[in-house]
Design a protein around this motif. Structure first.
Motif, short mmCIF file in Angstrom:
data_model
loop_
_atom_site.label_atom_id
_atom_site.label_comp_id
_atom_site.label_asym_id
_atom_site.label_seq_id
_atom_site.Cartn_x
_atom_site.Cartn_y
_atom_site.Cartn_z
N SER A 58 31.34 -69.73 -28.72
CA SER A 58 31.06 -68.32 -28.10
C SER A 58 31.01 -68.11 -26.56
CB SER A 58 29.56 -67.98 -28.86
OG SER A 58 29.70 -67.67 -30.21
N HIS A 59 31.40 -67.19 -26.29
CA HIS A 59 31.32 -66.59 -24.67
C HIS A 59 30.64 -65.33 -24.67
CE1 HIS A 59 33.61 -70.32 -23.19
NE2 HIS A 59 34.34 -69.99 -24.07
N HIS A 60 30.13 -65.06 -23.52
CA HIS A 60 29.79 -63.84 -23.07
C HIS A 60 29.69 -63.38 -21.71
CE1 HIS A 60 25.72 -65.60 -22.87
NE2 HIS A 60 25.34 -64.61 -22.03
N ASP A 61 29.91 -62.30 -21.43
CA ASP A 61 29.86 -61.75 -19.87
C ASP A 61 30.56 -62.72 -19.15
OD1 ASP A 61 28.24 -59.63 -20.57
OD2 ASP A 61 26.28 -60.57 -20.37
N LEU A 73 49.38 -73.28 -26.57
CA LEU A 73 48.15 -73.28 -27.01
C LEU A 73 48.04 -72.29 -27.93
CD1 LEU A 73 45.35 -74.59 -25.92
CD2 LEU A 73 45.19 -72.35 -24.45
N GLU A 74 47.54 -72.49 -29.11
CA GLU A 74 47.05 -71.71 -30.16
C GLU A 74 45.74 -70.93 -30.04
OE1 GLU A 74 47.31 -71.50 -35.04
OE2 GLU A 74 48.09 -73.13 -34.00
N HIS A 75 45.58 -69.84 -30.13
CA HIS A 75 44.43 -69.05 -29.91
C HIS A 75 43.90 -67.90 -31.08
CE1 HIS A 75 41.38 -66.30 -27.68
NE2 HIS A 75 42.13 -65.37 -28.66
N GLU A 76 42.88 -68.32 -31.39
CA GLU A 76 42.22 -67.10 -32.33
C GLU A 76 40.89 -66.76 -31.94
OE1 GLU A 76 42.13 -68.70 -36.26
OE2 GLU A 76 44.38 -68.70 -36.44
N ASP A 77 40.37 -65.57 -32.20
CA ASP A 77 39.17 -65.12 -31.65
C ASP A 77 38.55 -64.02 -32.77
OD1 ASP A 77 39.73 -62.45 -30.89
OD2 ASP A 77 40.44 -63.12 -29.15
N SER A 78 37.38 -63.77 -32.52
CA SER A 78 36.49 -62.69 -33.35
C SER A 78 36.90 -61.42 -33.28
CB SER A 78 35.13 -63.10 -33.31
OG SER A 78 34.67 -62.79 -31.99
N SER A 94 38.17 -60.98 -21.99
CA SER A 94 37.00 -60.27 -21.50
C SER A 94 35.94 -60.52 -22.62
CB SER A 94 36.92 -58.94 -20.99
OG SER A 94 38.04 -58.69 -19.95
N ALA A 95 34.96 -61.54 -22.42
CA ALA A 95 33.92 -61.93 -23.35
C ALA A 95 33.06 -60.82 -23.32
CB ALA A 95 33.29 -63.34 -22.94
N GLY A 96 32.74 -60.20 -22.60
CA GLY A 96 31.72 -58.99 -22.63
C GLY A 96 30.38 -59.44 -23.56
N ARG A 97 30.30 -58.38 -24.59
CA ARG A 97 28.89 -58.71 -25.18
C ARG A 97 28.73 -59.76 -26.13
NH1 ARG A 97 30.68 -53.47 -27.76
NH2 ARG A 97 31.39 -53.91 -29.83
N GLY A 98 30.07 -60.52 -26.21
CA GLY A 98 30.15 -61.72 -27.14
C GLY A 98 31.55 -61.75 -27.82
N ASN A 122 31.80 -58.35 -12.91
CA ASN A 122 31.04 -57.32 -12.40
C ASN A 122 30.35 -56.03 -13.15
OD1 ASN A 122 33.21 -55.51 -13.08
ND2 ASN A 122 33.88 -55.17 -10.63
N ARG A 123 30.82 -56.44 -14.51
CA ARG A 123 30.30 -55.35 -15.58
C ARG A 123 29.57 -56.27 -16.76
NH1 ARG A 123 34.27 -51.23 -17.38
NH2 ARG A 123 32.23 -50.74 -18.70
N LEU A 124 28.39 -56.20 -17.26
CA LEU A 124 27.76 -56.90 -18.35
C LEU A 124 28.19 -55.81 -19.62
CD1 LEU A 124 24.69 -58.30 -16.74
CD2 LEU A 124 26.75 -59.31 -16.84
N ARG A 125 28.09 -56.57 -20.69
CA ARG A 125 27.90 -56.19 -22.12
C ARG A 125 29.24 -55.27 -22.31
NH1 ARG A 125 25.15 -59.74 -24.33
NH2 ARG A 125 24.84 -58.28 -26.17
N VAL A 126 30.36 -55.54 -21.88
CA VAL A 126 31.51 -54.70 -22.08
C VAL A 126 31.95 -55.00 -23.44
CG1 VAL A 126 32.04 -54.32 -19.64
CG2 VAL A 126 33.14 -56.12 -20.89
N GLU A 127 33.00 -54.19 -24.03
CA GLU A 127 33.81 -54.34 -25.32
C GLU A 127 34.71 -55.53 -25.13
OE1 GLU A 127 34.78 -53.48 -29.24
OE2 GLU A 127 33.31 -52.63 -28.05
N PRO A 128 34.66 -56.67 -25.89
CA PRO A 128 35.41 -57.80 -25.73
C PRO A 128 36.92 -57.08 -25.59
CG PRO A 128 33.58 -58.20 -27.14
CD PRO A 128 33.58 -56.57 -26.96
N ARG A 129 37.84 -57.76 -24.82
CA ARG A 129 39.03 -57.47 -24.92
C ARG A 129 39.97 -58.75 -24.58
NH1 ARG A 129 40.29 -53.71 -19.68
NH2 ARG A 129 39.70 -55.68 -18.58
N TYR A 130 41.14 -58.73 -25.04
CA TYR A 130 42.12 -59.76 -25.02
C TYR A 130 43.45 -59.27 -24.63
CZ TYR A 130 45.52 -63.31 -26.52
OH TYR A 130 46.38 -64.34 -27.14
N GLN A 131 44.15 -59.69 -23.69
CA GLN A 131 45.38 -59.45 -23.13
C GLN A 131 46.14 -60.77 -22.87
OE1 GLN A 131 44.65 -56.87 -19.61
NE2 GLN A 131 42.79 -57.68 -19.95
#
Length: 240
Positions: A58-61, A73-78, A94-98, A122-131
């Motif tokens: 897990s990661h956050h923020d 590199l193979e990637h999977e996330d929640s 962007s790990a954001g809120r988790g 510079n922002r906490l608890r954002v919606e997680p995002r992948y690009q």
């Protein structure tokens, strides 16, 4: 003003399936003088053997950027995202809120070599995002190509921080300059080869902190792959 970080002075982890060099303090490696720079918290130079990888964790923020130098590199996330990141690809998460994710070497017979970069947001608890996007060698040849920024300028990946990350490939007479307005800092990491940065000769794995210099000049590259981080003028990562 500059401060060189030599490749051989970095922290090290050797887990058999993973060999990693840490530019800044990370995991079991701690150096009170190497606790990040401005909003740049981590540059890990990771080599993962076939069959190896990072199990789900897990990661956050945190803004987490993967830059693949060779292999896949193979990637999977929640969030439901899953992909294979090839050489030349850049991924920003962007790990954001988790967020939970895993990373594995996609190949059964070739190692994968990539840089894992963490930026304090510079922002906490954002919606997680992948690009993710591919940046071709031609786009980086003899210039500094913007690959990540707060604004997403020029198809760069968007991150939650006032940081601009550039990548470039340099050989022979190829040169590039980057202006640093408003007393901004910079960190340059030489991912491969050798090059001169403002007249300083750097080898693979070396880095340099730049303070109070209005322009960065890259020259005399020999199969060089360079990452440049244009940063706020803070000494250490901190939330604002």
């Amino acid at each position: 003003m500059h401060e060189i970080r030599k490749a051989d002075d970095r922290g090290m982890a050797d887990l058999g399936w993973l060999f990693s060099r840490h530019t800044f303090s990370f995991g079991d490696y701690f150096d009170a003088h190497q606790r990040g720079f401005s909003d740049l918290l981590v540059i890990n130079d990771d080599k993962v053997e076939p069959g190896g990888g990072f199990e789900t964790h897990s990661h956050h923020d945190m803004e987490i950027i993967s830059y693949v130098l060779s292999g896949a590199l193979e990637h999977e996330d929640s969030t439901g995202e899953g992909s294979v990141i090839q050489a030349g690809d850049v991924q920003a998460m962007s790990a954001g809120r988790g967020i939970d994710h895993s990373e594995y070497n996609h190949s059964d017979d070739e190692p994968v070599h990539f840089l894992q970069i963490w930026i304090l947001p510079n922002r906490l608890r954002v919606e997680p995002r992948y690009q993710q996007r591919h940046v071709s060698a031609a786009e980086k040849r003899g210039c500094l190509r913007l690959i990540a920024s707060a604004e997403g300028t020029g198809q760069s990946l968007r991150i939650h921080q006032d940081v601009r990350i550039y990548a470039g490939l340099f050989d022979g007479d190829e040169t590039a300059q980057l202006d640093l307005p408003g007393e901004r800092f910079a960190y340059i990491h030489l991912a491969r080869g050798s090059a001169c940065i403002n007249g300083l000769h750097l080898q693979e794995g070396d880095g340099v902190r730049i303070r109070h210099e209005p322009t960065i000049t890259i020259s005399e590259g020999e199969q060089a792959e360079v990452l440049v981080f244009d940063l706020r003028p803070n000494e250490k990562p901190r939330m604002t």
